[in-house]
Design an enzyme around this catalytic site. Structure first.
Site, PDB file in Angstrom:
ATOM      1  N   GLY A   8       0.829  -1.220   0.000  1.00  0.00           N
ATOM      2  CA  GLY A   8       0.000   0.000   0.000  1.00  0.00           C
ATOM      3  C   GLY A   8       0.849   1.250   0.000  1.00  0.00           C
ATOM      4  CB  SER A  10      -0.155   3.841  -4.506  1.00  0.00           C
ATOM      5  OG  SER A  10      -1.284   3.575  -3.697  1.00  0.00           O
ATOM      6  NE  ARG A  11      -4.748   6.650  -0.847  1.00  0.00           N
ATOM      7  CZ  ARG A  11      -5.349   5.669  -1.507  1.00  0.00           C
ATOM      8  NH1 ARG A  11      -5.040   5.430  -2.761  1.00  0.00           N
ATOM      9  NH2 ARG A  11      -6.241   4.906  -0.906  1.00  0.00           N
ATOM     10  CG  ASP A  59      -6.446  -7.617  -3.448  1.00  0.00           C
ATOM     11  OD1 ASP A  59      -6.181  -7.370  -2.249  1.00  0.00           O
ATOM     12  OD2 ASP A  59      -7.602  -7.835  -3.868  1.00  0.00           O
ATOM     13  CB  VAL A  60      -2.106  -7.211   0.679  1.00  0.00           C
ATOM     14  CG1 VAL A  60      -0.899  -6.441   0.175  1.00  0.00           C
ATOM     15  CG2 VAL A  60      -3.166  -6.295   1.264  1.00  0.00           C
ATOM     16  CB  SER A 138      -5.035   1.803  14.017  1.00  0.00           C
ATOM     17  OG  SER A 138      -5.817   2.855  14.554  1.00  0.00           O
ATOM     18  CE1 TYR A 151      -8.393   1.063   9.620  1.00  0.00           C
ATOM     19  CE2 TYR A 151      -8.574   1.924  11.859  1.00  0.00           C
ATOM     20  CZ  TYR A 151      -7.866   1.800  10.671  1.00  0.00           C
ATOM     21  OH  TYR A 151      -6.637   2.413  10.540  1.00  0.00           O
ATOM     22  CB  ALA A 153     -12.354  -6.321  14.895  1.00  0.00           C
ATOM     23  CB  ILE A 184      -1.518   9.906  10.215  1.00  0.00           C
ATOM     24  CG1 ILE A 184      -1.050   9.066  11.434  1.00  0.00           C
ATOM     25  CG2 ILE A 184      -0.334  10.300   9.324  1.00  0.00           C
ATOM     26  CD1 ILE A 184      -0.121   9.748  12.410  1.00  0.00           C
TER      27      ILE A 184
HETATM   28  P1  NAP Z   1      -4.304   5.799   2.534  1.00  0.00           P
HETATM   29  O1  NAP Z   1      -3.718   7.133   2.205  1.00  0.00           O
HETATM   30  O2  NAP Z   1      -5.760   5.583   2.314  1.00  0.00           O
HETATM   31  O3  NAP Z   1      -3.469   4.673   1.727  1.00  0.00           O
HETATM   32  C1  NAP Z   1      -3.842   3.333   1.792  1.00  0.00           C
HETATM   33  C2  NAP Z   1      -2.930   2.518   0.885  1.00  0.00           C
HETATM   34  O4  NAP Z   1      -3.347   1.141   0.970  1.00  0.00           O
HETATM   35  C3  NAP Z   1      -3.024   2.919  -0.571  1.00  0.00           C
HETATM   36  O5  NAP Z   1      -1.717   3.008  -1.110  1.00  0.00           O
HETATM   37  C4  NAP Z   1      -3.784   1.772  -1.214  1.00  0.00           C
HETATM   38  O6  NAP Z   1      -3.337   1.520  -2.552  1.00  0.00           O
HETATM   39  C5  NAP Z   1      -3.386   0.611  -0.343  1.00  0.00           C
HETATM   40  N1  NAP Z   1      -4.291  -0.528  -0.429  1.00  0.00           N
HETATM   41  C6  NAP Z   1      -5.608  -0.565  -0.118  1.00  0.00           C
HETATM   42  N2  NAP Z   1      -6.112  -1.802  -0.381  1.00  0.00           N
HETATM   43  C7  NAP Z   1      -5.070  -2.545  -0.836  1.00  0.00           C
HETATM   44  C8  NAP Z   1      -4.953  -3.885  -1.263  1.00  0.00           C
HETATM   45  N3  NAP Z   1      -6.005  -4.724  -1.281  1.00  0.00           N
HETATM   46  N4  NAP Z   1      -3.723  -4.329  -1.660  1.00  0.00           N
HETATM   47  C9  NAP Z   1      -2.655  -3.497  -1.671  1.00  0.00           C
HETATM   48  N5  NAP Z   1      -2.722  -2.199  -1.301  1.00  0.00           N
HETATM   49  C10 NAP Z   1      -3.908  -1.739  -0.882  1.00  0.00           C
HETATM   50  O7  NAP Z   1      -4.040   5.399   4.038  1.00  0.00           O
HETATM   51  P2  NAP Z   1      -2.902   5.825   5.101  1.00  0.00           P
HETATM   52  O8  NAP Z   1      -3.503   6.823   5.992  1.00  0.00           O
HETATM   53  O9  NAP Z   1      -1.618   6.087   4.416  1.00  0.00           O
HETATM   54  O10 NAP Z   1      -2.839   4.457   5.939  1.00  0.00           O
HETATM   55  C11 NAP Z   1      -1.771   3.526   5.849  1.00  0.00           C
HETATM   56  C12 NAP Z   1      -1.919   2.532   6.984  1.00  0.00           C
HETATM   57  O11 NAP Z   1      -1.906   3.237   8.232  1.00  0.00           O
HETATM   58  C13 NAP Z   1      -3.247   1.758   6.967  1.00  0.00           C
HETATM   59  O12 NAP Z   1      -3.012   0.417   7.371  1.00  0.00           O
HETATM   60  C14 NAP Z   1      -4.086   2.489   7.991  1.00  0.00           C
HETATM   61  O13 NAP Z   1      -5.086   1.664   8.534  1.00  0.00           O
HETATM   62  C15 NAP Z   1      -3.029   2.863   9.000  1.00  0.00           C
HETATM   63  N6  NAP Z   1      -3.421   3.983   9.879  1.00  0.00           N
HETATM   64  C16 NAP Z   1      -3.671   5.215   9.358  1.00  0.00           C
HETATM   65  C17 NAP Z   1      -4.034   6.235  10.225  1.00  0.00           C
HETATM   66  C18 NAP Z   1      -4.333   7.631   9.741  1.00  0.00           C
HETATM   67  O14 NAP Z   1      -4.758   8.478  10.574  1.00  0.00           O
HETATM   68  N7  NAP Z   1      -4.151   7.952   8.469  1.00  0.00           N
HETATM   69  C19 NAP Z   1      -4.150   5.991  11.607  1.00  0.00           C
HETATM   70  C20 NAP Z   1      -3.884   4.711  12.085  1.00  0.00           C
HETATM   71  C21 NAP Z   1      -3.513   3.712  11.203  1.00  0.00           C
HETATM   72  P3  NAP Z   1      -4.296   1.438  -3.853  1.00  0.00           P
HETATM   73  O15 NAP Z   1      -4.998   2.766  -3.978  1.00  0.00           O
HETATM   74  O16 NAP Z   1      -3.330   1.159  -4.945  1.00  0.00           O
HETATM   75  O17 NAP Z   1      -5.252   0.322  -3.612  1.00  0.00           O
END
Ligand code: NAP
Length: 243
Positions: A8, A10-11, A59-60, A138, A151, A153, A184
């Protein structure tokens, strides 16, 4: 050359982590599922600075695709030093509106994705007698949050899995740790209103949202030798929000 697989990437947190690892001398395998253009742009950005990166679609939630990803990296680079299980999805709805399809999607990516990648990669680390696995959970995996039951769980499952796998792989010199980000500033939180964001900031001792960089720095620490005696840990990167 050291290699890292970041799921994941890509962003958001994953993309920032990819840039940081590349600057620190890793060949970075940027995994994505849907966002090919963003992944390609990130790769070009890293390569244009003289570092090494490539993209790999998987796709993970699908074990077969994870296995192909791990095999590809071994075939090309002969080693996997670090695995960052970052891919995640979130759905915010009360339980009575949460469908079985939501359950399967969230658990499929957030938990099965971690299982699948660890299962695919860990045999190589075990035979090399070295490796670092960093799982992204998280703060909600420990605390729970209303309207995010599945989420939470899924993230709690990642914590339990991390602790168990740390015990299983420790004798093979493979460290398995977990980070628990708080609030974040990424696309995952884009739908939150300013008023909700301000409420959270006011509850956070360090008085700001976290950045993807804040999280990436902690992930890099857990992949490097400075953390060699840490395993089975959950490190909150939340500005003190959920202490
Ligand atoms: P995000 O900007 O929405 O990015 C999510 C990433 O996951 C994207 O690159 C997406 O890629 C990828 N992804 C989704 N489904 C996938 C799949 N089936 N296979 C492979 N890649 C997949 O989220 P983020 O905020 O950076 O979050 C990253 C991690 O941190 C997540 O696990 C999230 O739960 C955790 N987290 C985030 C926060 C927060 O506040 N942002 C807080 C706690 C935990 P594609 O678009 O290519 O599918």
């Amino acid at each position: 050359m050291k290699t890292v697989i970041i799921t994941g990437a890509s962003r958001g947190i994953g993309a920032q982590t990819a840039k940081l690892f590349a600057k620190n001398g890793y060949a970075v395998i940027i995994n994505y599922n849907n966002s090919k253009d963003a992944a390609e742009k990130l790769k070009q950005n890293i390569v244009s600075e003289g570092f090494v990166a490539e993209i790999f679609a998987a796709d993970v939630s699908d074990y077969g695709e994870c296995k192909k990803l791990a095999d590809f990296v071994i075939c090309k680079y002969k080693r996997i030093d670090a695995l960052v299980n970052n891919a995640g999805v979130s759905v915010i709805k009360p339980l009575y509106e949460t469908e079985i399809a939501d359950l399967n999607k969230i658990m499929g990516v957030n938990f099965n994705g971690v299982f699948n990648m660890c299962k695919a990669v860990s045999p190589y680390m075990v035979s090399a007698k070295r490796g670092k696995i960093v799982n992204v959970s998280s703060v909600w995996g420990e605390k729970g949050s209303s309207c995010e039951t599945v989420y939470c769980a899924s993230k709690a499952a990642v914590i339990g899995f991390t602790k168990a796998l740390a015990k299983e792989l420790g004798t093979s010199n493979v460290n398995v740790n977990c980070i628990a980000p708080g609030f974040i500033d990424t696309q995952m939180n884009a739908a939150l209103t300013n008023s909700i964001k301000n409420d959270i900031i006011n509850e956070t001792p360090l008085m700001r949202m976290g950045t993807a960089d804040d999280v990436a720095n902690c992930i890099l620490f857990l992949a490097e030798s400075a953390s060699d005696f840490l395993t089975g840990q959950v490190i909150k990167v939340d500005g003190g929000w959920q202490i």
